[in-house]
Design an enzyme around this catalytic site. Structure first.
Site, PDB file in Angstrom:
ATOM      1  N   GLU B 215       0.849  -1.197   0.000  1.00 43.67           N
ATOM      2  CA  GLU B 215       0.000   0.000   0.000  1.00 43.67           C
ATOM      3  C   GLU B 215       0.878   1.237   0.000  1.00 43.67           C
ATOM      4  O   GLU B 215       2.051   1.158   0.360  1.00 43.67           O
ATOM      5  CB  GLU B 215      -0.884   0.015   1.255  1.00 43.67           C
ATOM      6  N   HIS B 257      -6.477   3.177   5.254  1.00 49.54           N
ATOM      7  CA  HIS B 257      -5.694   2.917   6.452  1.00 49.54           C
ATOM      8  C   HIS B 257      -4.833   4.113   6.805  1.00 49.54           C
ATOM      9  O   HIS B 257      -4.499   4.929   5.963  1.00 49.54           O
ATOM     10  CB  HIS B 257      -4.825   1.694   6.226  1.00 49.54           C
TER      11      HIS B 257
END
Lengths: 414, 299
Positions: B215, B257
């Site tokens: 990510e 996130h």
């Protein structure tokens, strides 16, 4: 969470870091003031010679955009403040200005503390060459930036700060002063749970004083709960004002902590995204782009929200004008009920009866019932909808919606 | 084989009486994990799905000296204390499921774990599963674990919890199973980075290839690339890095996130992908292409 300069400087002042004298003036005060005698008092209080007026925006590099101006009389100050407050700067509305005693700059230095995510330690950076081009300095002459990583349990010991100052080229009284400011900056990191504190520039004035002229502070949002004393108002981080739709979406999560369904960022594409899970939603955005599509928004719902929340989110997502498709997709949920969330989505679609194509891909607890709700709905209303479970790879659903949206766009636009 | 957890793993759950922890305890027991004790201060003497609860870790270890893994499920601001307790009792493996743990706390936990020679996975982990040993720690796989997770030759590490299962599902659909799969969490600072764990997969006889889900944010993928460049790509690695669209977004928008924020140009997905490719890692353009890449390297 980024802090405005005036908020960051309050933390610095509390830690004992030397700053120029300043006053913060807000838009609401200005509205009530008109031709205000207060600015005259402020001007006198700041030495009565020359002041800097600094727009309080979260974006960086505001100086080049005209966000810092100077005034050498109360009348000029009035003019500058009036022009600046309420104006647009770098996509933000200036709701306040910091009026500061103008410093006679001799040298510009740099200090910051942040975390090195690879070594998983805090890191101190210090240089004798501060100012606006510090990024260029780091890439072109990295040796001019002294770096020191240190243990997060022991914290920044004063000797480490002196060691860095010596390497950066400081000596004598200034070395001790730089080290003292640096250790106080570590106190700010701890006092506010910051992820980044940066003073750029830290200036030496012509009279030989060190002053923090700017302050960039990024707080750790995950530690906000243990700092009620900071009392900071919420703020946007997008560099633009929230859209109508974004505000409606945000209201969904207010006062109801069961799951999350209020995250919505409006974009300018034509494929509506009703995606779930943080990782899944990002991955689907990428996939739509990779197949040549253009998302109309970003969203992610998750944490097993009740049907009503997802119903409201669907109304926001699916009613944006000029849509050519809707993707309702997510991974194999660990926790979020597919039947419950799809009941909310179905209720909204029943009201909206969209003509554009819809592709659904979802799996997880209650998937059979959830997917059946959608199949029944499509059948009953004659929707242009395809429904898939885990048998279709998640990102394949992105390819399908991009293809169908292209066909539909062709049809409606002739 | 597999890594981190196996048939000998005996689990203690910190915060076991909480709603989520109690549900996950049941799921772990149903799958076959040996959950032998729990701790919730003030609730000693109770039981959760037959698992005895203690007030302190010391009491739990006195009664169950075989405990060798801790699952941390306490609220974010209590995590550091709970983990320090586990570190002081020399628990060799700690898995933190809790999200939103302050960065300073995680940095301190990591520093102390290095001193105590303990491995931490998380925070924000979805857990770890070793299907061959039929043991899982944490909520990974949910209620229908066996649909997705079967024993096999592929190691899985993912920064995203949800995508740990989706990635393992793609592997399953390609006809393979996993040696060990885990969510390492997407926080900028965490106990187990790709680079800490890859040597374990390289040394594991069951693992023939490793799939990672990356990510934006942090330097985790770049560090992995540097590691395999220096020490060699001992087994094929296939990666997918999400978030390329983030580069097109207004700066500073927070997605998903806590770790998925690109700051100061560091950790952009485009750079991660380029760095990984340069190191010989196969990078999928779209997530489900992992399946085809896996077939290429395993056949």
């Amino acid at each position: 969470m980024r802090l405005y300069e005036f908020e960051g400087k309050r933390l610095l002042r509390k830690a004992g870091i030397p700053l120029p004298k300043s006053h913060y003036v807000t838009y609401s005060e200005m509205g009530a003031m008109g031709a205000d005698p207060q600015l005259e008092r402020i001007f006198d209080d700041l030495g009565g010679e020359s002041v800097a007026v600094k727009a309080q925006v979260l974006a960086g590099k505001r100086g080049k955009a005209g966000g810092i101006r100077f005034a050498d009389s109360p009348e000029k100050l009035q003019k500058v403040v009036e022009a600046m407050v309420g104006s647009e700067l770098l996509g933000e509305t200036v709701t306040g200005v910091l009026i500061e005693q103008k410093a006679e700059i001799d040298q510009e230095y740099y200090i910051s503390l942040t975390y090195d995510t690879i070594n998983r330690q805090p890191v101190l950076a210090m240089s004798k060459e501060g100012g606006v081009d510090v990024e260029t300095l780091v890439s072109e002459s990295p040796e001019k930036m002294a770096l020191r990583r240190f243990g997060p349990i022991t914290g920044l010991q004063p000797w480490v700060a002196r060691d860095a100052a010596a390497e950066a080229g400081f000596s004598g009284r200034e070395l001790r002063q730089m080290a003292a400011i640096t250790t106080k900056l570590w106190d700010v990191m701890l006092m506010a749970d910051a992820r980044l504190v940066e003073i750029n520039p830290l200036v030496r004035t012509k009279s030989g004083k060190l002053l923090a002229l700017d302050a960039a502070v990024l707080l750790d949002s995950d530690a906000r709960m243990r700092h009620p004393e900071l009392n900071l108002p919420p703020r946007q981080a997008t560099g633009r004002a929230f859209t109508e739709r974004e505000l409606v979406a945000q209201a969904i999560d207010q006062g109801d902590y069961r799951g999350v369904a209020g995250k919505y960022v409006e974009l300018d594409g034509d494929i509506a995204m009703l995606t779930s899970g943080g990782g899944g939603s990002i991955t689907l955005m990428d996939a739509v782009h990779a197949y040549g599509g253009n998302p109309a928004n970003y969203t992610e719902y998750g944490g097993n929200p009740p049907a009503d929340k997802v119903y409201r989110l669907t109304k926001v997502v699916a009613t944006k004008p000029d849509l050519h498709g809707l993707l309702i997709a997510g991974g194999i949920a660990n926790n979020t009920r597919v039947d419950v969330t799809f009941e909310g989505i179905a209720r909204a679609l029943e009201e909206l009866r969209p003509a554009y194509p819809i592709v659904i891909r979802r799996a997880g607890p209650g998937e059979e019932e959830g997917l059946q709700i959608m199949r029944d709905l499509a059948h009953r209303l004659g929707l242009n909808m395809e429904v898939y479970g885990a048998e279709l790879p998640m990102t394949e659903s992105a390819r399908l919606i991009v293809e169908k949206a292209a066909v539909y766009r062709e049809k409606v636009e002739g | 084989m597999g890594i981190l957890i196996n048939e000998q793993t005996r689990i203690l759950v910190q915060g076991i009486t909480g709603r989520e922890a109690s549900k996950v305890t049941q799921e772990m027991l149903d799958y076959g994990s040996q959950v032998v004790a729990g701790v919730t201060p003030g609730k000693g003497g109770q039981a959760v799905h037959g698992v005895p609860v203690y007030d302190t870790l010391r009491q739990a270890i006195d009664a169950h000296p075989e405990i060798n893994a801790v699952l941390t499920y306490v609220p974010p601001l209590a995590v550091k204390d709970a983990v320090f307790e586990a570190l002081d009792f020399n628990i060799p493996f700690i898995n933190i499921i809790t999200e939103r743990v302050p960065m300073l706390d995680t940095a301190q936990m990591h520093a102390y774990a290095k001193v105590r020679r303990t491995r931490i996975i998380g925070p924000t982990s979805v857990g770890v599963i070793n299907p061959g040993a039929r043991v899982k720690v944490g909520p990974i796989g949910g209620v229908n674990v066996d649909r997705v997770y079967a024993p096999g030759p592929v190691g899985v590490m993912s920064k995203s919890g949800g995508m740990t299962t989706e990635t393992s599902w793609i592997i399953r659909q390609a006809g393979y199973g996993v040696s060990t799969a885990m969510g390492i969490g997407g926080d900028f600072i965490k106990g187990g980075n790709f680079v800490d764990l890859i040597p374990l997969f390289f040394n594991d006889p069951q693992t023939e290839a490793v799939v990672i889900f990356g990510e934006p944010g942090g330097g985790d993928e770049e560090a992995l690339a540097e590691y395999v460049t220096r020490y060699g790509l001992q087994k094929p690695i296939i990666a997918f890095v999400s978030g390329r669209f983030v580069d097109r977004m207004p700066q500073g928008v927070q997605f998903g996130h806590a770790g998925a924020v690109v700051e100061r140009g560091v950790g952009s997905p485009a750079r991660k992908i380029a760095t990984l490719r340069q190191a010989g890692v196969l990078v999928a353009e779209v997530q489900h292409e992992i399946g085809a890449l896996l077939k290429e390297v395993l056949e």
